[in-house]
Design an enzyme around this catalytic site. Structure first.
Site, PDB file in Angstrom:
ATOM      1  N   LYS A  14      22.761  73.668  41.648  1.00 34.67           N
ATOM      2  CA  LYS A  14      23.200  72.395  41.035  1.00 34.67           C
ATOM      3  C   LYS A  14      23.147  72.438  39.504  1.00 34.67           C
ATOM      4  CE  LYS A  14      20.304  69.538  42.974  1.00 34.67           C
ATOM      5  NZ  LYS A  14      19.516  70.516  43.766  1.00 34.67           N
ATOM      6  N   ARG A  89      18.293  60.704  44.973  1.00 42.69           N
ATOM      7  CA  ARG A  89      17.688  61.568  45.978  1.00 42.69           C
ATOM      8  C   ARG A  89      17.102  60.783  47.142  1.00 42.69           C
ATOM      9  NH1 ARG A  89      16.205  66.077  42.005  1.00 42.69           N
ATOM     10  NH2 ARG A  89      15.554  67.826  43.275  1.00 42.69           N
ATOM     11  N   ARG A 128      14.260  83.177  41.070  1.00 39.04           N
ATOM     12  CA  ARG A 128      14.102  82.333  39.882  1.00 39.04           C
ATOM     13  C   ARG A 128      12.624  82.251  39.478  1.00 39.04           C
ATOM     14  NH1 ARG A 128      16.432  76.275  39.963  1.00 39.04           N
ATOM     15  NH2 ARG A 128      14.465  75.750  40.954  1.00 39.04           N
ATOM     16  N   ARG A 134       8.876  78.927  36.932  1.00 42.71           N
ATOM     17  CA  ARG A 134       8.716  77.497  37.218  1.00 42.71           C
ATOM     18  C   ARG A 134       7.644  77.320  38.272  1.00 42.71           C
ATOM     19  NH1 ARG A 134      14.116  73.894  38.254  1.00 42.71           N
ATOM     20  NH2 ARG A 134      12.750  72.837  39.734  1.00 42.71           N
ATOM     21  N   ARG A 145       9.452  71.366  49.041  1.00 43.44           N
ATOM     22  CA  ARG A 145      10.638  70.752  48.412  1.00 43.44           C
ATOM     23  C   ARG A 145      11.813  70.716  49.387  1.00 43.44           C
ATOM     24  NH1 ARG A 145      11.379  74.421  43.548  1.00 43.44           N
ATOM     25  NH2 ARG A 145      13.129  73.104  42.952  1.00 43.44           N
TER      26      ARG A 145
HETATM   27  P1  AMP Z   1      15.037  69.509  40.173  1.00 46.93           P
HETATM   28  O1  AMP Z   1      15.047  70.284  38.910  1.00 46.93           O
HETATM   29  O2  AMP Z   1      16.224  68.637  40.330  1.00 46.93           O
HETATM   30  O3  AMP Z   1      14.794  70.374  41.389  1.00 46.93           O
HETATM   31  O4  AMP Z   1      13.786  68.511  40.089  1.00 46.93           O
HETATM   32  C1  AMP Z   1      12.466  69.003  39.929  1.00 46.93           C
HETATM   33  C2  AMP Z   1      11.465  67.965  40.391  1.00 46.93           C
HETATM   34  O5  AMP Z   1      11.608  66.771  39.595  1.00 46.93           O
HETATM   35  C3  AMP Z   1      11.625  67.494  41.830  1.00 46.93           C
HETATM   36  O6  AMP Z   1      11.011  68.362  42.755  1.00 46.93           O
HETATM   37  C4  AMP Z   1      10.929  66.127  41.758  1.00 46.93           C
HETATM   38  O7  AMP Z   1       9.525  66.261  41.728  1.00 46.93           O
HETATM   39  C5  AMP Z   1      11.376  65.619  40.404  1.00 46.93           C
HETATM   40  N1  AMP Z   1      12.645  64.855  40.506  1.00 46.93           N
HETATM   41  C6  AMP Z   1      13.847  65.165  39.926  1.00 46.93           C
HETATM   42  N2  AMP Z   1      14.782  64.258  40.230  1.00 46.93           N
HETATM   43  C7  AMP Z   1      14.177  63.356  41.044  1.00 46.93           C
HETATM   44  C8  AMP Z   1      14.613  62.187  41.710  1.00 46.93           C
HETATM   45  N3  AMP Z   1      15.898  61.772  41.626  1.00 46.93           N
HETATM   46  N4  AMP Z   1      13.718  61.505  42.457  1.00 46.93           N
HETATM   47  C9  AMP Z   1      12.442  61.912  42.557  1.00 46.93           C
HETATM   48  N5  AMP Z   1      11.956  63.008  41.971  1.00 46.93           N
HETATM   49  C10 AMP Z   1      12.807  63.730  41.217  1.00 46.93           C
END
Ligand code: AMP
Length: 190
Positions: A14, A89, A128, A134, A145
């Site tokens: 993404k 989400r 990654r 990360r 996740r």
């Molecule tokens: P991502 O980089 O999109 O995988 O987001 C990393 C982390 O940020 C996720 O595992 C959540 O802990 C938090 N996060 C990002 N976007 C959201 C969202 N829309 N709702 C809740 N938590 C989020």
């Protein structure tokens, strides 16, 4: 087509696709995960609130995310469109986003789902982790996740499909090929 949402499991690509597509479409890519990571690094209040959830692979509470996105969408560069990466989400976030857009008199144009099977995304996240370090790419956290995605976010595809907004795109393959597939899907050619 300028008001877009990108959906897909962690590791589906993404972030990479959001950056390329946003550039191509001339709209900002808004990644909630990136905003949280930046805030966590800078140790802001928002970052401190989000960090514990991110590290555990859990979602940050809806009210925290919603307020942050409302703020971001109110900035002038998002007035002509945006590409949301990682939001909404949860169904509560979908409703909140509906409200924000209704307030601005504009609905979503499309929701793109990047489709990638679990084996593929786990492999990608493992690579990654080795490159980016990360913390939430740690194997146990990755499993959590994916579980949270399945439970809370995967149902959103049906919801957006019922609104006629969903475009499913195969997320496996070279980056530029996937971008071309998304562009074709948005143009109604796929
Ligand atoms: P991502 O980089 O999109 O995988 O987001 C990393 C982390 O940020 C996720 O595992 C959540 O802990 C938090 N996060 C990002 N976007 C959201 C969202 N829309 N709702 C809740 N938590 C989020």
């Amino acid at each position: 087509m300028t008001r877009l949402v990108l959906l897909g499991p962690p590791g589906a690509g993404k972030g990479t696709q959001a950056a390329l597509l946003a550039e191509r479409l001339g709209v900002p890519a808004i990644s909630t995960g990136d905003i949280f990571r930046r805030n966590a690094k800078e140790q802001t209040e928002l970052g401190r609130r989000a960090q514990q959830y991110m590290d555990a692979g859990e979602y940050v509470p809806d009210e925290v995310v919603n307020a942050m996105v409302a703020d971001r969408l109110a900035q002038p560069d998002a007035a002509g469109g945006f590409l949301l990466d990682g939001y909404p989400r949860t169904t509560a976030q979908v409703e909140e986003l509906d409200g924000m857009l209704a307030g601005a008199g504009a609905g979503l144009d499309a929701v793109v789902e990047l489709v990638a099977d679990e084996e593929e995304v786990v492999g990608r996240l493992r690579r990654r982790a080795a490159v980016d370090g990360r913390a939430d790419d740690d194997e146990a956290v990755v499993r959590r996740r994916l579980e949270v995605y399945r439970e809370q976010t995967a149902p959103l595809t049906d919801l957006y499909a019922s609104r006629g907004l969903l475009r499913r795109v195969d997320g496996i393959g070279p980056v530029e090929e996937v971008t071309a597939r998304v562009v074709a899907a948005l143009d109604g050619r796929a």
